[in-house]
Design an enzyme around this catalytic site. Structure first.
Site, PDB file in Angstrom:
ATOM      1  N   SER A   1       0.116 -16.659 -42.237  1.00 38.22           N
ATOM      2  CA  SER A   1       0.513 -16.479 -40.847  1.00 38.22           C
ATOM      3  C   SER A   1       1.675 -17.401 -40.547  1.00 38.22           C
ATOM      4  O   SER A   1       1.640 -18.589 -40.895  1.00 38.22           O
ATOM      5  CB  SER A   1      -0.644 -16.800 -39.914  1.00 38.22           C
ATOM      6  OG  SER A   1      -1.422 -15.661 -39.756  1.00 38.22           O
TER       7      SER A   1
ATOM      8  N   HIS B   1      -0.591 -17.347 -32.588  1.00 39.51           N
ATOM      9  CA  HIS B   1      -1.962 -17.756 -32.914  1.00 39.51           C
ATOM     10  C   HIS B   1      -2.007 -19.015 -33.773  1.00 39.51           C
ATOM     11  O   HIS B   1      -3.046 -19.665 -33.856  1.00 39.51           O
ATOM     12  CB  HIS B   1      -2.793 -16.598 -33.496  1.00 39.51           C
ATOM     13  CG  HIS B   1      -2.595 -16.302 -34.950  1.00 39.51           C
ATOM     14  ND1 HIS B   1      -1.777 -15.297 -35.407  1.00 39.51           N
ATOM     15  CD2 HIS B   1      -3.136 -16.853 -36.057  1.00 39.51           C
ATOM     16  CE1 HIS B   1      -1.823 -15.242 -36.728  1.00 39.51           C
ATOM     17  NE2 HIS B   1      -2.646 -16.182 -37.148  1.00 39.51           N
TER      18      HIS B   1
ATOM     19  N   ASP C   1       3.535 -11.868 -31.738  1.00 36.52           N
ATOM     20  CA  ASP C   1       2.767 -13.046 -32.145  1.00 36.52           C
ATOM     21  C   ASP C   1       3.684 -14.167 -32.660  1.00 36.52           C
ATOM     22  O   ASP C   1       3.736 -14.440 -33.851  1.00 36.52           O
ATOM     23  CB  ASP C   1       1.751 -12.620 -33.218  1.00 36.52           C
ATOM     24  CG  ASP C   1       0.690 -13.677 -33.474  1.00 36.52           C
ATOM     25  OD1 ASP C   1       0.860 -14.827 -33.018  1.00 36.52           O
ATOM     26  OD2 ASP C   1      -0.317 -13.365 -34.142  1.00 36.52           O
TER      27      ASP C   1
HETATM   28  N1  ARG Z   1      -6.055 -11.447 -38.164  1.00 41.50           N
HETATM   29  C1  ARG Z   1      -5.075 -12.484 -38.043  1.00 41.50           C
HETATM   30  C2  ARG Z   1      -5.470 -13.693 -38.883  1.00 41.50           C
HETATM   31  O1  ARG Z   1      -6.344 -13.591 -39.690  1.00 41.50           O
HETATM   32  C3  ARG Z   1      -4.825 -12.849 -36.630  1.00 41.50           C
HETATM   33  C4  ARG Z   1      -5.909 -13.639 -35.966  1.00 41.50           C
HETATM   34  C5  ARG Z   1      -5.573 -14.097 -34.582  1.00 41.50           C
HETATM   35  N2  ARG Z   1      -5.652 -13.017 -33.634  1.00 41.50           N
HETATM   36  C6  ARG Z   1      -6.806 -12.583 -33.069  1.00 41.50           C
HETATM   37  N3  ARG Z   1      -6.769 -11.559 -32.256  1.00 41.50           N
HETATM   38  N4  ARG Z   1      -7.947 -13.160 -33.306  1.00 41.50           N
HETATM   39  O2  ARG Z   1      -5.370 -14.842 -38.606  1.00 41.50           O
HETATM   40  N1  GLU Z   2      -3.713 -13.883 -39.559  1.00 45.68           N
HETATM   41  C1  GLU Z   2      -3.757 -14.495 -40.850  1.00 45.68           C
HETATM   42  C2  GLU Z   2      -3.466 -15.996 -40.800  1.00 45.68           C
HETATM   43  O1  GLU Z   2      -3.747 -16.634 -39.822  1.00 45.68           O
HETATM   44  C3  GLU Z   2      -2.836 -13.780 -41.735  1.00 45.68           C
HETATM   45  C4  GLU Z   2      -3.394 -12.469 -41.949  1.00 45.68           C
HETATM   46  C5  GLU Z   2      -3.999 -12.354 -43.311  1.00 45.68           C
HETATM   47  O2  GLU Z   2      -5.122 -12.805 -43.551  1.00 45.68           O
HETATM   48  O3  GLU Z   2      -3.264 -11.781 -44.122  1.00 45.68           O
HETATM   49  O4  GLU Z   2      -3.029 -16.589 -41.759  1.00 45.68           O
END
Ligand code: ARG
Ligand code: GLU
Length: 764
Positions: A652, A85, A221
């Protein structure tokens, strides 16, 4: 740490285990603040192995990836590992209908096939310095915020001028602890970063939005990039002549993986946290602002979802937009629930009571800080409605695509009013590709429905004194029907129409802006936006700047009143270390979550043809045949695991590093119940989610057949033959390694380099 006090008094011994995990620490203070605790948790390295300015250290393998994620170097030839991502936009930009890298994955067969990404950079930290004294020189408590800032700004210019920077080197100076301290980061950025490999979305984004923020998780991921350098390994802009970068250090990768309670360290660039806020702030978030933001996104998402489910073409157009709106929508829901169920407000209140009674006993502290909590109370009472109206307004604009687009046009009009043709042209040049991309995936009818629904929410839920009466009149003229109101505005606006938009932008500046200003949607946006700025934005910012001053004092006070506590600065996109242990958790009564998931679980979630849970045939057959190579543990392929590491957005792509300095995981998410950790880290429920490196290796090797990439890496078995992976300055020439491979050394067995004490600290 702050809230720890209360627990500390009651259970002095329990405290260490309970709270190990909280904190995003500055690498340069690890030795003073953390080394002892880290070693007591199982770490075998020293603080100097993690961060050193004098010799190679782990930090030399960590980069800020494009300024929004973290990535790490995992080979002597600059191979970079980050999340799928995080690389999503680059992967998407190389994709077309005929050559769909998102759908099919991509594996460069040698460096000549690696794909350049204009604009993408990898930023290393060369050194970190405490510059609090020179940055705050001449600043006094009596100064107002503006005077103070202007002195600091001058001091910073002065500090900068002392550095002689080479091309691609930079200095960043940022406030820490709410402005009580300043730190300087000397960085060097590499601008030639190429895409090397990515699994298909059905692995890299497996579970998509349904599984986002959720445990148990089964997402691979990750994606691979490579840093290229100019002559002498120096940073350089993209050139076909550039060569793979030779790092000062790269992370060896552990094949032994992790088990429950193992020590883990996360190195990266966390974006923003607010751990020291007063209870009033948390109360306001839980009671007012989070519910408002969630409700608006909830509405917009339901409408988009309805259309996405009915039409495959719309699903493709809206999937990525839906994901980005849904990401924080889902986070806020988990965060609010977590703040409530963990009693965050009550905990903060208990802490404040203790704080106040200590302050009251000390005359000089009473003088300086005795009234702080009262003042917070007063300011938060007056900012409440404004903060609510402000969040409502920005979510309204953000979620109606055409309002967001019209907002860009405001900048054009502003430049025209200022008679600045040059600025107008340069903004137009940047805007054009954004618009082309926007129209490609735009359905006016969906947006119109969202506009009607969100306008209704805005008019009904925001105090009328904060909304321009002229806008309300427009609604009344449409028979007080939001549908008619939306139909009328969308019926007349040219902004929804790509060819009209482009034709308008082709006009000379004055004419173009005249056309824009005659547009009913543009006029509506201006009406509500200008009024909002005057009645909400400006007064809110005034209060906020008073709160900022209080916050700076409160932070200082907490550090003085609790001198024996360790404090870590809130995240601000600077390099931090966080450490914890591999651990499952209990989200609710009678439910226990294990810390590790396996490939069997991926297969259990498989839904053929589903856009979130489909799987590549190859993966299914590897599972059927148990063709796992050297990557299995007890006959199973590990996929994701949990830790108590304190992380946030920006982490991330951060490496999860074992006790010896080897890579064991790749951070990419947190569990839903624990997303409140940005405001209130609770060790019982806050967990970060990592991809197990054995899954990454398995996918690269067995699924993609990209064994040449595995050959580049250094695979180790620290549990069988522990050795601290001390960073070395010399790395093995990758060409030499490739030569050896071609000589036909059997691959799989060769990947594991036997670890002996002699190997440590030498060359790879
Ligand atoms: N929750 C994670 C973050 O905050 C992953 C986001 C990307 N994945 C998704 N399914 N939207 O970035
Ligand atoms: N998915 C998050 C990012 O893109 C990390 C997850 C979080 O917020 O801890 O940095």
């Amino acid at each position: 740490m702050k809230r720890l006090l209360i627990v500390l008094i009651i259970t002095p011994l329990l405290q260490i285990n309970l709270f190990a995990g909280e904190g995003m620490w500055l690498p340069l203070f690890l030795q003073a603040l953390n080394e002892g605790e880290m070693q007591s948790m199982g770490m075998k390295m020293s603080a100097e192995d993690i961060y050193s300015v004098n010799k190679g250290s782990l930090k030399d393998a960590i980069v800020h990836f494009g300024g929004f994620c973290t990535a790490e170097v995992i080979s002597g030839s600059g191979l970079l590992l980050t999340n799928h991502h995080c690389g999503y936009r680059q992967i998407q930009s190389h994709s077309s209908v005929d050559n769909n890298l998102l759908k099919d994955g991509f594996w460069a067969d040698g460096t000549q096939e690696e794909l350049p990404n204009p604009g993408l950079f990898a930023k290393f930290i060369e050194s970190i310095e405490d510059v609090s004294i020179p940055a705050l020189a001449g600043v006094t408590e009596a100064m107002n915020a503006k005077e103070r800032q202007s002195i600091i700004d001058k001091n910073i210019v002065e500090i900068r001028s002392k550095y002689d920077l080479k091309e691609f080197e930079e200095i960043t100076i940022k406030p820490f602890f709410h402005g009580n301290q300043y730190f300087l980061f000397k960085t060097v950025s590499y601008y030639d970063v190429r895409l090397v490999g990515t699994p298909p979305e059905s692995i890299g984004k497996f579970g998509a939005d349904t599984d986002n923020w959720i445990w148990p998780r089964h997402t691979g991921d990750f994606s691979l990039f490579r840093i290229y350098a100019g002559p002498n390994n120096e940073p350089a802009a993209y050139s076909p002549d550039n060569k793979p970068y030779t790092p000062k250090h790269f992370l060896p990768i552990s094949l032994d993986g992790i088990t429950e309670d193992d020590f883990t360290l996360i190195f990266g660039f966390p974006g923003r946290t607010n751990e020291y806020l007063p209870s009033n702030a948390i109360e306001q978030m839980v009671e007012k602002t989070n519910p408002a933001k969630i409700a608006i996104r909830d509405k917009a998402l339901k409408i988009i979802d309805k259309y996405m489910r009915a039409d495959e073409a719309i699903r493709l157009q809206y999937a990525s937009k839906f994901a980005s709106v849904a990401n924080y929508w889902k986070k806020w829901i988990g965060e609010s629930q977590g703040l409530k169920s963990s009693g965050a407000v009550a905990k903060k209140k208990a802490f404040e009571k203790d704080f106040q009674s200590r302050v009251n006993k000390n005359p000089s502290q009473k003088e300086a800080y005795g009234d702080l909590l009262n003042q917070f109370e007063k300011e938060y009472n007056s900012i409440g409605d404004l903060a609510y109206a402000n969040d409502y307004f920005s979510e309204y604009i953000r979620n109606v695509e055409l309002l967001k687009t019209a907002n860009y046009l405001k900048t054009l009009a502003k430049n025209q009013k200022a008679g600045n043709q040059e600025k107008y042209n340069s903004f137009k040049k940047r805007l054009t590709p954004v618009l082309i991309k926007f129209y490609k995936d735009y359905q006016p009818s969906i947006d119109q429905e969202i506009f009607a629904a969100l306008s209704q929410m805005y008019f009904e839920n925001v105090d009328s004194k904060h909304i321009n009466p002229a806008a309300k009149e427009k609604l009344l003229r449409n028979g007080n029907s939001y549908e008619k109101f939306a139909a009328s505005i969308f019926g007349q606006t040219f902004i929804k129409d790509e060819s009209k938009m482009m034709a308008t932008l082709d006009l000379p500046m004055d004419e173009a802006v005249k056309t824009i200003e005659a547009d009913p949607l543009f006029q509506y946006l201006n009406e509500i936006a200008d009024y909002h700025k005057e009645k909400v934005g400006i007064p809110k910012n005034e209060i906020q700047s008073r709160i900022d001053v209080l916050m700076r004092k409160f932070m200082k006070a907490q550090m003085e009143v609790f001198p024996d506590e360790k404090f870590y600065p809130d995240a601000n996109s600077t390099m931090r270390v966080t450490y914890g242990q591999v651990k499952g958790y209990e989200p609710r009564d009678a439910v226990h979550y294990n810390a590790q998931t396996y490939l069997d679980g991926v297969i259990q979630k498989y839904v053929p043809g589903d856009y979130e849970f489909d799987l590549p045939k190859k993966l299914i057959s590897l599972h059927e045949q148990k063709d796992y190579g050297q990557y299995a543990q007890d006959g199973k392929i590990p996929v994701c695991f949990l830790g108590t590491n304190h992380t946030t957005g920006g982490n991330s792509g951060s490496p999860a590093i074992d006790a010896y300095g080897n890579l064991v995981g790749l951070n990419f998410d947190r569990v839903w119940e624990g997303t409140m950790s940005d405001f209130n880290y609770d060790p019982s429920i806050c967990r970060n989610i990592m991809v197990d490196t054995r899954y990454i290796l398995f996918i690269v090797d067995k699924f993609a057949g990209a064994s040449h990439l595995i050959d580049e890496m250094k695979l180790v078995r620290p549990k069988s033959a522990p050795v601290i992976s001390k960073p070395a300055t010399k790395v093995m020439d990758s060409k030499l390694k490739n030569k050896r491979r071609r000589k036909g050394v059997p691959r799989e067995s060769k990947h594991v380099m036997p670890e002996t004490q002699g190997a440590s600290g030498g060359g790879y």
